[in-house]
Design an enzyme around this catalytic site. Sequence first.
Site, short mmCIF file in Angstrom:
data_model
loop_
_atom_site.label_atom_id
_atom_site.label_comp_id
_atom_site.label_asym_id
_atom_site.label_seq_id
_atom_site.Cartn_x
_atom_site.Cartn_y
_atom_site.Cartn_z
NE ARG A 22 -2.63 -1.74 3.20
CZ ARG A 22 -3.04 -1.62 4.27
NH1 ARG A 22 -3.87 -0.54 4.72
NH2 ARG A 22 -2.65 -2.39 5.33
N GLY A 85 2.45 -15.31 7.60
CA GLY A 85 1.81 -14.76 8.75
C GLY A 85 2.87 -14.47 9.61
N GLY A 143 -6.61 -7.47 15.66
CA GLY A 143 -6.53 -8.66 16.57
C GLY A 143 -7.32 -8.32 18.04
CE LYS A 355 33.97 24.52 -3.44
NZ LYS A 355 34.54 23.79 -4.58
CG ASN A 390 36.25 27.68 -7.42
OD1 ASN A 390 35.47 28.17 -8.55
ND2 ASN A 390 35.76 26.89 -6.75
C1 UD1 Z 1 -1.21 -8.30 13.38
C2 UD1 Z 1 -1.80 -8.98 14.53
C3 UD1 Z 1 -3.12 -8.44 14.94
C4 UD1 Z 1 -2.57 -6.87 15.47
C5 UD1 Z 1 -1.97 -6.17 14.27
C6 UD1 Z 1 -1.53 -4.92 14.90
C7 UD1 Z 1 -1.16 -11.40 13.77
C8 UD1 Z 1 -1.95 -12.79 13.30
N1 UD1 Z 1 -2.24 -10.48 13.76
O1 UD1 Z 1 -2.06 -8.14 12.23
O2 UD1 Z 1 -3.56 -9.19 16.13
O3 UD1 Z 1 -3.82 -6.29 15.98
O4 UD1 Z 1 -0.80 -7.09 13.73
O5 UD1 Z 1 -1.01 -4.32 13.55
O6 UD1 Z 1 -0.22 -11.42 14.43
N2 UD1 Z 1 4.93 -9.83 8.98
C9 UD1 Z 1 5.91 -10.54 8.69
N3 UD1 Z 1 5.82 -11.83 7.86
C10 UD1 Z 1 4.41 -12.28 7.59
C11 UD1 Z 1 3.32 -11.31 8.07
C12 UD1 Z 1 3.45 -10.21 8.88
O7 UD1 Z 1 7.13 -10.28 8.74
O8 UD1 Z 1 4.26 -13.05 6.95
C13 UD1 Z 1 5.31 -8.58 9.62
C14 UD1 Z 1 4.71 -7.22 8.96
O9 UD1 Z 1 5.78 -6.97 8.20
C15 UD1 Z 1 4.61 -6.14 10.00
C16 UD1 Z 1 3.97 -7.17 10.99
O10 UD1 Z 1 4.38 -8.56 10.76
O11 UD1 Z 1 5.58 -5.43 10.32
C17 UD1 Z 1 2.57 -7.26 11.21
O12 UD1 Z 1 1.79 -7.57 10.06
P1 UD1 Z 1 0.41 -7.11 9.39
O13 UD1 Z 1 0.35 -7.92 8.26
O14 UD1 Z 1 0.59 -5.75 9.40
O15 UD1 Z 1 -0.44 -7.39 10.79
P2 UD1 Z 1 -1.83 -8.24 10.84
O16 UD1 Z 1 -1.39 -9.64 10.32
O17 UD1 Z 1 -2.76 -7.63 9.93
#
Ligand code: UD1
Length: 462
Positions: A22, A85, A143, A355, A390
């Site tokens: 995004r 995830g 969450g 400069k 210069n």
């Molecule tokens: C997650 C939480 C949610 C919380 C929210 C806060 C989980 C399942 N959910 O949501 O409860 O309210 O954050 O913002 O944990 N990331 C990875 N690898 C992945 C997925 C994510 O490194 O496979 C990292 C992202 O770069 C980011 C962070 O984890 O920095 C959170 O990921 P994002 O997708 O923003 O959060 P949600 O899964 O929507």
Amino acid sequence: MTAPNKRPALNIVILAAGKGTRMHSNVPKVLHEIGGKSILARVIACAKLLKPQKIIVVWGFGGEIVREAFAHENIIWVNQAEQKGTGHAVQQATPHLDANANSLILLGDVPLVDVEACKSLIEQANNTLAILSFNKPDPTGYGRIVRNDLGDVNAIVEHKDATQAQRQITEVNTGIMAMPNAKLTNWLSRLNNNNAQGEYYLTDIVEFAVLDNIDVVAEITSDEWSVTGINSKTDLSLIERIYQGRVAQQLLLQGVTLKDPARLDVRGNLRCGRDVEIDVNCVFEGDVTLGDDVKIAANCVIKNAAIASKAQILPFTHIEDALIGENSRIGPYARLRPGTTLAADTHVGNFVELKNTQVETASKINHLSYVGDATIGKNVNIGAGTITCNYDGANKHRTIIEDGVFVGSDTQLIAPVTIGKEATIAAGSTITKDVPAAGLTVCRAKEQKTYANWQRPQKIKK
Ligand code: UD1
Ligand code: CA
């Protein structure tokens, strides 16, 4: 006396594998900047304050430049090739987790993360799963923290998996949590992806903790910005304003006069003495130090500079990698480029570019000049429109102007050249040879002639 409890070792895992779709940018999300410092650099800076044994960053697709940006930091990089995830992300770090340590999980896209809140989670992490939560009036997408009648945390349910009743809960998970590694690694091994998003949710470890009779606490923070992640340029701009507002408040608390705290941008470190005044729309970058009683007028851009006490910087002045002496007056519309050093009581006026030039006490360059690669003594006056030539097209050469010299307007000084002490140079001179001390040196066309019958050129009719 009892020995103080030795805190167990700390591992910090920073999740930064998300694509950042995004942002609509070719730059990885975590390298976008808040206050002149990348989002991830801010998270890492917070992590370092907690003195961990290890910082592990989980990075993903296109993250090579992220690693390069932190090549100087002592970081363990773990690749999560496919984003399955947050639980899957932490699983990638497990080979590096120290068995007897505790872990703190941070998110790589939350730049204003609060070190005190982290400390509080870490203090409980010995035998507890400690989660940072906050109350969000519109909790859509987050969450939810599910508590039982006694208020104990039972689970975190993701928005997409939540029942209508659970969606009414406004206490949400920030994603920041701490726990003992012995438990974490076990819980991670029990994760599955049987949920609405087909992801391995880190948040499912709450239910495992409850099953294992491990206490789960959720500490509610009231500082929403400190837990806000950046997903879009809109988020980036909002957090930038919050950050700048906080910097401005700190400066005001220290006694700095800001004509409008909403019109100040600090993209680095700004240190101010007493009774400093800063007018509107100024940008400070890198390390800038302002001495006592310094006044910065409107619309100045100042990067990596030290400005000594009582100096005045007038409007629309641009300063980079320069030192400015006490009681000096610079601008309006001056440009001080890298390597400029001005001693006390110097004046640099409008449309003057300097400069790699060192200027001694009480010298003045007040109008429309270019002075580069020059050494200027004390009490020198450089007249309007003076140019140091210069650059010969291949090499740069120095101009040396000794104490007390007066350079008339519209003079060209063809470097390398030295102007001796107390010399005066007549206006309109082109100086190609060294000028001796004292005396008047003139170098123009020999005499002034008038061609009385001269006609101005006429426009040729087609
Ligand atoms: C997650 C939480 C949610 C919380 C929210 C806060 C989980 C399942 N959910 O949501 O409860 O309210 O954050 O913002 O944990 N990331 C990875 N690898 C992945 C997925 C994510 O490194 O496979 C990292 C992202 O770069 C980011 C962070 O984890 O920095 C959170 O990921 P994002 O997708 O923003 O959060 P949600 O899964 O929507
Ligand atoms: Ca997600």
